[in-house]
Design a protein around this motif. Sequence first.
Motif, PDB file in Angstrom:
ATOM      1  N   LEU A   1       0.825  -1.204   0.000  1.00 26.33           N
ATOM      2  CA  LEU A   1       0.000   0.000   0.000  1.00 26.33           C
ATOM      3  C   LEU A   1       0.863   1.260   0.000  1.00 26.33           C
ATOM      4  N   ALA A   2       1.964   1.236   0.763  1.00 28.84           N
ATOM      5  CA  ALA A   2       2.848   2.402   0.797  1.00 28.84           C
ATOM      6  C   ALA A   2       3.461   2.652  -0.573  1.00 28.84           C
ATOM      7  N   TRP A   3       3.873   1.581  -1.281  1.00 28.50           N
ATOM      8  CA  TRP A   3       4.440   1.751  -2.624  1.00 28.50           C
ATOM      9  C   TRP A   3       3.399   2.334  -3.570  1.00 28.50           C
ATOM     10  N   TRP A   4       2.165   1.829  -3.496  1.00 28.91           N
ATOM     11  CA  TRP A   4       1.122   2.333  -4.384  1.00 28.91           C
ATOM     12  C   TRP A   4       0.791   3.789  -4.074  1.00 28.91           C
ATOM     13  N   ARG A   5       0.683   4.132  -2.800  1.00 30.79           N
ATOM     14  CA  ARG A   5       0.385   5.519  -2.436  1.00 30.79           C
ATOM     15  C   ARG A   5       1.528   6.454  -2.830  1.00 30.79           C
ATOM     16  N   LEU A   6       2.751   5.957  -2.720  1.00 28.01           N
ATOM     17  CA  LEU A   6       3.899   6.768  -3.130  1.00 28.01           C
ATOM     18  C   LEU A   6       3.839   7.098  -4.612  1.00 28.01           C
ATOM     19  N   VAL A   7       3.553   6.086  -5.446  1.00 33.97           N
ATOM     20  CA  VAL A   7       3.567   6.274  -6.897  1.00 33.97           C
ATOM     21  C   VAL A   7       2.333   7.038  -7.365  1.00 33.97           C
TER      22      VAL A   7
ATOM     23  N   ARG B   1       4.054  11.049  -5.231  1.00 29.07           N
ATOM     24  CA  ARG B   1       5.011  11.431  -6.275  1.00 29.07           C
ATOM     25  C   ARG B   1       4.309  12.044  -7.468  1.00 29.07           C
ATOM     26  N   ARG B   2       3.107  11.583  -7.736  1.00 30.49           N
ATOM     27  CA  ARG B   2       2.369  12.096  -8.894  1.00 30.49           C
ATOM     28  C   ARG B   2       1.971  13.552  -8.714  1.00 30.49           C
ATOM     29  N   HIS B   3       1.578  13.946  -7.486  1.00 34.34           N
ATOM     30  CA  HIS B   3       1.112  15.310  -7.244  1.00 34.34           C
ATOM     31  C   HIS B   3       2.131  16.165  -6.488  1.00 34.34           C
ATOM     32  N   TRP B   4       3.328  15.666  -6.291  1.00 32.22           N
ATOM     33  CA  TRP B   4       4.281  16.352  -5.433  1.00 32.22           C
ATOM     34  C   TRP B   4       4.624  17.752  -5.942  1.00 32.22           C
ATOM     35  N   GLN B   5       5.006  17.860  -7.210  1.00 34.63           N
ATOM     36  CA  GLN B   5       5.446  19.157  -7.728  1.00 34.63           C
ATOM     37  C   GLN B   5       4.336  20.209  -7.690  1.00 34.63           C
ATOM     38  N   PRO B   6       3.138  19.942  -8.217  1.00 34.13           N
ATOM     39  CA  PRO B   6       2.113  21.006  -8.160  1.00 34.13           C
ATOM     40  C   PRO B   6       1.716  21.397  -6.744  1.00 34.13           C
ATOM     41  N   VAL B   7       1.625  20.429  -5.841  1.00 32.01           N
ATOM     42  CA  VAL B   7       1.247  20.764  -4.464  1.00 32.01           C
ATOM     43  C   VAL B   7       2.323  21.619  -3.806  1.00 32.01           C
ATOM     44  N   MET B   8       3.593  21.262  -4.003  1.00 27.90           N
ATOM     45  CA  MET B   8       4.670  22.035  -3.388  1.00 27.90           C
ATOM     46  C   MET B   8       4.728  23.458  -3.939  1.00 27.90           C
ATOM     47  N   VAL B   9       4.548  23.603  -5.252  1.00 29.67           N
ATOM     48  CA  VAL B   9       4.645  24.928  -5.867  1.00 29.67           C
ATOM     49  C   VAL B   9       3.450  25.798  -5.477  1.00 29.67           C
ATOM     50  N   ILE B  10       2.246  25.242  -5.582  1.00 23.62           N
ATOM     51  CA  ILE B  10       1.051  26.049  -5.310  1.00 23.62           C
ATOM     52  C   ILE B  10       0.944  26.404  -3.825  1.00 23.62           C
TER      53      ILE B  10
ATOM     54  N   TYR C   1      12.849  24.452  -7.309  1.00 23.59           N
ATOM     55  CA  TYR C   1      13.526  23.829  -6.171  1.00 23.59           C
ATOM     56  C   TYR C   1      12.432  23.291  -5.239  1.00 23.59           C
ATOM     57  N   LEU C   2      12.377  21.969  -5.107  1.00 21.57           N
ATOM     58  CA  LEU C   2      11.314  21.333  -4.345  1.00 21.57           C
ATOM     59  C   LEU C   2      11.877  20.572  -3.160  1.00 21.57           C
ATOM     60  N   PRO C   3      11.147  20.536  -2.029  1.00 23.74           N
ATOM     61  CA  PRO C   3      11.525  19.629  -0.948  1.00 23.74           C
ATOM     62  C   PRO C   3      11.542  18.193  -1.473  1.00 23.74           C
ATOM     63  N   ARG C   4      12.427  17.379  -0.925  1.00 27.52           N
ATOM     64  CA  ARG C   4      12.595  16.022  -1.443  1.00 27.52           C
ATOM     65  C   ARG C   4      11.672  15.053  -0.724  1.00 27.52           C
ATOM     66  N   LEU C   5      10.942  14.267  -1.499  1.00 28.97           N
ATOM     67  CA  LEU C   5      10.085  13.216  -0.971  1.00 28.97           C
ATOM     68  C   LEU C   5      10.961  12.002  -0.678  1.00 28.97           C
ATOM     69  N   VAL C   6      11.208  11.739   0.601  1.00 23.32           N
ATOM     70  CA  VAL C   6      12.130  10.675   0.994  1.00 23.32           C
ATOM     71  C   VAL C   6      11.467   9.306   0.915  1.00 23.32           C
ATOM     72  N   GLY C   7      10.249   9.177   1.414  1.00 21.42           N
ATOM     73  CA  GLY C   7       9.587   7.879   1.393  1.00 21.42           C
ATOM     74  C   GLY C   7       8.228   7.947   2.044  1.00 21.42           C
ATOM     75  N   VAL C   8       7.468   6.858   1.894  1.00 23.27           N
ATOM     76  CA  VAL C   8       6.126   6.757   2.439  1.00 23.27           C
ATOM     77  C   VAL C   8       5.994   5.427   3.164  1.00 23.27           C
ATOM     78  N   SER C   9       5.421   5.452   4.348  1.00 25.65           N
ATOM     79  CA  SER C   9       5.071   4.238   5.073  1.00 25.65           C
ATOM     80  C   SER C   9       3.610   4.328   5.471  1.00 25.65           C
TER      81      SER C   9
ATOM     82  N   TRP D   1      -4.269   3.227   9.602  1.00 27.23           N
ATOM     83  CA  TRP D   1      -5.160   4.376   9.526  1.00 27.23           C
ATOM     84  C   TRP D   1      -4.572   5.601   8.840  1.00 27.23           C
ATOM     85  N   ALA D   2      -3.265   5.609   8.535  1.00 24.97           N
ATOM     86  CA  ALA D   2      -2.664   6.830   8.006  1.00 24.97           C
ATOM     87  C   ALA D   2      -1.468   6.527   7.131  1.00 24.97           C
ATOM     88  N   ASP D   3      -1.120   7.524   6.300  1.00 24.93           N
ATOM     89  CA  ASP D   3       0.131   7.531   5.550  1.00 24.93           C
ATOM     90  C   ASP D   3       1.110   8.457   6.255  1.00 24.93           C
TER      91      ASP D   3
END
Length: 474
Positions: free
Chosen positions: A108-114, A118-127, A139-147, A151-153
């Motif tokens: 689930l963490a791999w699927w949520r990450l992809v 990761r899919r929405h990272w750039q627009p969310v960070m910029v906006i 220049y964007l903060p780096r997405l290190v990982g997802v676990s 109940w939560a990500d």
Amino acid sequence: MFKKLPGDEAHHLVSTTPDTAVVFRPAVVQTPAIITVIIFVGRLLAGAVRLLWRHPIASAVVAAPGVIWTLYGWRVALAVTTLPVSPLIPWAFFDRASFNHWIGWRLLAWWRLVWVYRRHWQPVMVISGLGRHVRGRDYLPRLVGVSCTSWADVVAVKMLSGQAVKDWADRTEHLAHGFGAVSCRVTVARAGRLLLTFPRCDPLAVPLPAVSVPETPSVGPVEVGMQENGQPWRLKVHGTHVLVAGATGAGKGSVIWSAIRGLLPAVRAGLVEHWALDPKLMELSYGRAIFGDRYAASPKECADLLDEAVSVMQERAARFAGVQRNHVPTVEDPFVLVIVDEVAFLTAYQSDKGLRQRITAALATLTTQGRAVGVGVLAALQDPRKEVMNIRNLFPDKIALRLDESEQVDMVLGDGARDRGALADLISPRPEVGAGVGFVRLETSLDPIRVRAAYVSDEDIRHMARDSVGGEAA
């Protein structure tokens, strides 16, 4: 005559003739198609090499069936693909907890990450303003990982150099809505690293039944409910003071009665005494038999009982001086828990100025000197404003249930608590959904914890009072 300027310099041009507009036409260079194809193929190969380098095992798992199909046929490829996976199906059915721990939450963490982060990272960070666009480069903060948990990500992020935690705490709503979550909480993992918690569901949406009375007497942290992560919520009452704030119907009684319930075996063993102040004559009077003669309702009785608690505290302090620094509950020196149902009625709304000053002075004395000698205070109030409760900062541990205004969250839990996710003002007013739900801020941690207190019904209180009377008679 004409000078070519870079694109960034075009906005600096000034026309000397007011009625003439400046027209900027950038130079257009026609790129041969062969060069475009070469660049595209080069980027494609570089991406494939990067994918193999970063994810060798995943790439091998995906490529292996195709290679086997080509060499040995589709039947062999199907058998090789399904045989290793087939034991996972009964495992998932018969031992779901261990399957989720080792495989389920990782997938689930791999699927949520992809698919989500990761899919929405750039627009969310910029906006949201957490990314920076400088000289045509992002220049964007780096997405290190997802676990993932049940109940939560939990998203690990490396901040940009020069960013502060407050920059992220001020944008929790942007982050939550950007990634499709109802809320977002920010915690510090280490210098430059943050953990963003995005709930996928609410494990505290269902009311909790009263916690069973412990079998062994103890004054240690008593179980009063459940944390959002599914772990028991254990409230420390010995060696600290606790302030519970919440609007009418928020569930303050659930916290108080759950704490009383958890200490009943220690009360029967003579290690704990409950001293109750009930100026509203509604909440604590229902189980009055539990408190015996340590129960006060009128303002004068409350003031006298608090003065008596101060006397006990001072007498113990005189005996403990130079002998011991921490209190150990014994039958001779039991832990005294002073419970005040509506403290504001005694400290702010009391018309008798003399009684009001006596009560405020006694509470201030107990909360500053009492915990070292085994006298604790568990107080509840509705209005946390300073003019109503001017000694609220003397309580090391604080609980914020449903509050009426967003500013009250920081009044109870401290500055910045709401920015870090303690949205106590957004808790549902419906009793079946929000009663007993709140946020805890402990003396040892700045990060608020979302919890729900167990509901102690009237029948449970009657049983507790009956057992207390029977235990004293025995």
